[in-house]
Design a protein around this motif. Structure first.
Motif, short mmCIF file in Angstrom:
data_model
loop_
_atom_site.label_atom_id
_atom_site.label_comp_id
_atom_site.label_asym_id
_atom_site.label_seq_id
_atom_site.Cartn_x
_atom_site.Cartn_y
_atom_site.Cartn_z
N ASP A 284 39.16 39.64 38.55
CA ASP A 284 38.71 39.79 40.03
C ASP A 284 40.03 39.61 40.91
O ASP A 284 40.19 40.32 41.90
N THR A 285 40.90 38.62 40.46
CA THR A 285 42.18 38.27 41.14
C THR A 285 43.12 39.54 41.21
O THR A 285 43.50 39.95 42.17
N SER A 286 43.21 40.25 40.13
CA SER A 286 43.94 41.35 39.82
C SER A 286 43.41 42.57 40.79
O SER A 286 44.40 43.22 41.27
N LYS A 287 42.33 42.82 40.45
CA LYS A 287 41.67 43.76 41.46
C LYS A 287 41.86 43.42 43.14
O LYS A 287 42.16 44.47 43.87
N PHE A 288 41.62 42.34 43.29
CA PHE A 288 42.02 42.00 44.91
C PHE A 288 43.37 42.18 45.30
O PHE A 288 43.46 42.82 46.39
N TYR A 289 44.35 41.93 44.54
CA TYR A 289 45.72 42.21 44.79
C TYR A 289 46.38 43.55 44.59
O TYR A 289 46.99 44.29 45.17
N GLY A 290 45.64 44.13 43.37
CA GLY A 290 45.98 45.57 43.08
C GLY A 290 47.23 45.72 42.60
O GLY A 290 48.25 44.41 42.41
N ASP A 291 47.97 46.83 42.57
CA ASP A 291 49.29 47.16 42.41
C ASP A 291 50.16 47.21 43.47
O ASP A 291 50.18 48.11 44.39
#
Length: 511
Positions: free
Chosen positions: A420-427
């Motif tokens: 979820d954190t990865s998706k929130f910040y993205g690339d």
């Protein structure tokens, strides 16, 4: 020796190992002001509609030593050194410390006479002296900030909202341009502050920032193995082989030969029976019986006979050349690094310490909460990896157990949290501009960093032979040309960006 809380020179903590320097009578900090700002405990509920009985006073540091009071025509800038995990900061953060000296403070000096520069550093919530105060609703008694039910307000998102609120409240003359600086997790925050709040953060310098989130981070120890044979810093294939063979011999001595007491004597364990525990073996073999100072490698260190990779490898080869086995060579290195204190190998006590809600200097409970709820970063030594230690002994289930015992979080919850954190910040390369990423090729954290970029507004630079944000450390005469060049690249790029108008930027939203 307590293996849970190593000092910066005694093993490598889960992330930075950064602390501040010891107090030094020669450090002049008379112009550094320490103050506190009240923050919402929950920025998603700034008016406290949920009636949370808590107060958060966030500590910050400020210096006006580079403010030109009589030069009204000069541009005004604000440089913010972002706080993160680890030991508390002090006034030295704006004078001379590992945090932001070589990049931010040296750039401020370079701008003397050309701009008016305000210097700030903001401590991260739930670290140092910036812990919230909670009271129970029924009696008004104090409730520990580190009680699990109160830790839901500790996150990188809340910390970034703190930063934005802090910047917004500073009464600086418009149009003051803000630049964030940080190394390691604070480097991650510095970059994400620019991504999430481009209307107030003009640019960011993100040093040694692990922006790619990962639960099972086998690459950390694999980079340590690479460093052991990296000739630029004194490594060699022979050095790596000694460490690998030594751990194989050690595992055989413990598992096959049941030679517990001899192993305990060789490596200074407090209790030989501790080797009977599978989890204790995971810490002992899987995390390495010696310290490989890759993250904190200082080519010119003088504080110990084995304080960098070159000195570690020189000692290992010297001992083996005298006829010792690889195992005996590791034991000699361990003795040199450990000193006279025995190693307390106790997994259960480790879990008890991490479950303790008392605030302690290293702020371990705060940081491990963030690993379980946001970032992962678990430095495993899997059987099929290139880890230089006891392969197959530190598996990811050890880290999941910490999350379960200390915070009641399951393996599935940890995995979902990181996703979820990865998706929130993205690339960030797709969502931001004017972020400079700088990394050292010795640093194990560089595996999760931005090392290449073709976008001139998202440049990346790799510093050869450099460890964890070494260029942000105090300037020394022994700094090599690569470190000096890295600082020049940072200074010139930030000065270039400061000349660009803030209203030219595109506001990028996170979906």
């Amino acid at each position: 020796r307590d293996i849970l809380n190593p000092s910066p020179d005694d093993g490598e903590p889960l992330l930075t190992g950064d602390g501040t320097f010891d107090d030094d009578d020669d450090v002049v900090d008379n112009d550094v002001v320490v103050d506190y700002m009240e923050q919402p405990i929950d920025h998603s509920d700034p008016l406290n509609a949920n009636s949370i009985n808590a107060t958060l006073l966030q500590r910050y540091f400020y210096s006006d030593r580079h403010v030109m009071t009589h030069e009204e025509m000069l541009p005004t800038y604000a440089f913010l050194c972002v706080g993160g995990e680890g030991p508390a900061m002090d006034k030295s953060v704006l004078v001379d410390s590992v945090h932001c000296t070589g990049d931010m403070l040296e750039l401020a000096k370079r701008l003397d006479g050309k701009a008016s520069v305000h210097l700030f550093s903001l401590e991260h919530r739930y670290y140092g002296e910036s812990y919230p105060t909670f009271l129970d609703d029924q009696h008004g008694n104090s409730v520990p900030a580190l009680a699990t039910q109160n830790m839901k307000y500790l996150s990188s998102k809340q910390a970034l909202a703190d930063l934005a609120n802090f910047v917004d409240k500073q009464l600086l003359p418009p149009p003051t341009k803000w630049v964030t600086f940080g190394g390691s997790y604070p480097g991650f925050l510095a970059a994400m502050a620019r991504q999430l709040y481009p209307h107030i953060i003009h640019a960011a310098v993100s040093s040694s920032a692990p922006v790619h989130l990962l639960v099972d981070f086998t690459g950390y120890k694999e980079r340590q193995a690479w460093d052991l044979q990296y000739e630029t810093i004194g490594g060699s294939a022979d050095c790596l082989k000694i460490v690998l063979d030594g751990h194989v011999e050690l595992a055989a001595a413990i598992v096959a030969d049941d030679d517990y007491q001899n192993v305990a004597d060789m490596f200074g364990l407090c209790d030989a029976s501790s080797l009977l525990s599978e989890r204790n073996l995971g810490m002992f073999l899987g995390d390495g019986v010696v310290d490989i100072p890759a993250q904190n490698n200082d080519p010119s260190c003088q504080h110990g006979s084995v304080c960098n990779v070159r000195k570690v490898c020189d000692l290992l080869k010297e001992v083996q050349d005298s006829g010792a086995s690889a195992l005996e060579s590791l034991a000699r290195l361990s003795e040199q690094q450990q000193g006279f204190d025995c190693v307390d190998l106790d997994w259960n006590r480790t879990l008890e310490q991490l479950s303790d809600t008392a605030i302690e200097p290293y702020n371990w409970r705060s940081w491990l909460w963030q690993t379980c709820t946001e970032v992962g970063y678990y430095q495993t030594c899997e059987a099929n990896s290139l880890c230089p230690f006891g392969r197959g002994y530190h598996l990811i289930d050890m880290d999941y157990e910490i999350c379960q015992v200390a915070y009641g979080l399951s393996q599935e919850q940890v995995q979902q949290n990181v996703e979820d954190t990865s998706k929130f910040y993205g690339d960030i390369r797709q969502r931001a501009t004017r972020v400079l990423s700088v990394n050292g090729d010795v640093d194990p954290w560089s595996v999760l960093a931005i090392l290449e970029s073709e976008d001139p507004l998202m440049p990346a630079h790799v510093v050869k032979g450099a460890s964890h944000h070494f260029w942000t450390h105090p300037v020394k005469e022994t700094d090599n040309q690569d470190i000096k060049d890295a600082r020049d690249i940072i200074h010139l790029k930030v000065m270039e960006w400061l000349e660009q108008l803030g209203d030219e930027e595109v506001v990028v939203t996170t979906k």
